[in-house]
Design an enzyme around this catalytic site. Sequence first.
Site, PDB file in Angstrom:
ATOM      1  N   GLY A   1       0.945  -1.143   0.030  1.00  0.00           N
ATOM      2  CA  GLY A   1      -0.031  -0.127   0.027  1.00  0.00           C
ATOM      3  C   GLY A   1       0.966   1.286  -0.060  1.00  0.00           C
ATOM      4  O   GLY A   1       2.118   1.078   0.183  1.00  0.00           O
ATOM      5  N   LEU A   2       0.301   2.263  -0.090  1.00  0.00           N
ATOM      6  CA  LEU A   2       0.921   3.500  -0.192  1.00  0.00           C
ATOM      7  C   LEU A   2       1.397   3.924   1.221  1.00  0.00           C
ATOM      8  O   LEU A   2       1.411   3.313   2.229  1.00  0.00           O
ATOM      9  CB  LEU A   2      -0.103   4.594  -0.548  1.00  0.00           C
ATOM     10  CG  LEU A   2      -0.783   4.729  -1.759  1.00  0.00           C
ATOM     11  CD1 LEU A   2      -1.830   5.894  -2.021  1.00  0.00           C
ATOM     12  CD2 LEU A   2       0.565   4.959  -2.857  1.00  0.00           C
TER      13      LEU A   2
ATOM     14  N   SER B   1      -0.180   4.407   4.624  1.00  0.00           N
ATOM     15  CA  SER B   1      -1.463   3.823   4.577  1.00  0.00           C
ATOM     16  C   SER B   1      -1.741   2.864   5.801  1.00  0.00           C
ATOM     17  O   SER B   1      -3.100   2.671   5.975  1.00  0.00           O
ATOM     18  CB  SER B   1      -1.650   2.666   3.435  1.00  0.00           C
ATOM     19  OG  SER B   1      -0.617   1.956   3.351  1.00  0.00           O
TER      20      SER B   1
ATOM     21  N   SER C   1       2.653  -0.681   8.204  1.00  0.00           N
ATOM     22  CA  SER C   1       3.399  -1.085   9.366  1.00  0.00           C
ATOM     23  C   SER C   1       2.760  -1.340  10.673  1.00  0.00           C
ATOM     24  O   SER C   1       2.904  -2.454  11.578  1.00  0.00           O
ATOM     25  CB  SER C   1       4.669  -0.048   9.782  1.00  0.00           C
ATOM     26  OG  SER C   1       5.473   0.060   8.736  1.00  0.00           O
TER      27      SER C   1
ATOM     28  N   SER D   1       6.207  -1.636  -2.236  1.00  0.00           N
ATOM     29  CA  SER D   1       6.214  -2.601  -3.110  1.00  0.00           C
ATOM     30  C   SER D   1       5.224  -2.228  -4.443  1.00  0.00           C
ATOM     31  O   SER D   1       4.305  -3.059  -4.641  1.00  0.00           O
ATOM     32  CB  SER D   1       5.892  -4.162  -2.811  1.00  0.00           C
ATOM     33  OG  SER D   1       4.868  -4.202  -1.895  1.00  0.00           O
TER      34      SER D   1
END
Length: 207
Positions: free
Chosen positions: A36-37, A40, A43, A110
Amino acid sequence: MTSKNSGNVTRHKSLVGREDRERLHGHKGAVVWFTGLSASGKSTVSHLVEKKLHAMGCSTYVFDGDNVRHGLCGDLGFSPEDRTENIRRIGEMVHLFVDAGIIALTAFISPFRADRRTVESIVGADRFIEIFVDCPLAECIRRDPKGMYARALNGEIPDFTGISSPYEPPESPAVVIRSDREDFDAAAERVVRHMLAEGLVDARKGR
């Protein structure tokens, strides 16, 4: 990237196999891949999932994007080529953890589908769980805990995902988390339930 020594390197077969290690851990080795961005919530949710799995007696480890770039991938930048190499290295690393029977949780932007598919092919589709942490760009910019979006919007950071570099969302993720609407703990619980349903973790383990 192909190893320069690939013709001279032979893989050594271990006397202890993945199934042996999994029996010791009491669960299967797997990769839970959060994408995700930036900002977002990847983590945050990945660490909550680890906490829940740890409480169940699972062997786990969280790989965070920033931490990996301080060490293993410290020589890489953020060009599309370097991003691809970054994810390839991570894929090979988490594959070793899966072989060790450990649940590896990753929190990496990613941004490219092809790179995520590369990791899936390395670890095996049955051991790869793709989690899409879906959050509107405007909300990620509002959160901006590290001030990265502000710098990117000012032209200070090139190739920044969501601003000057594209993000390709998963086409069929195992779980979608709308982190602008959903409680993080509830989202983490959904991920654990999915792992239970897939038989990666025994429902009787720690519960």
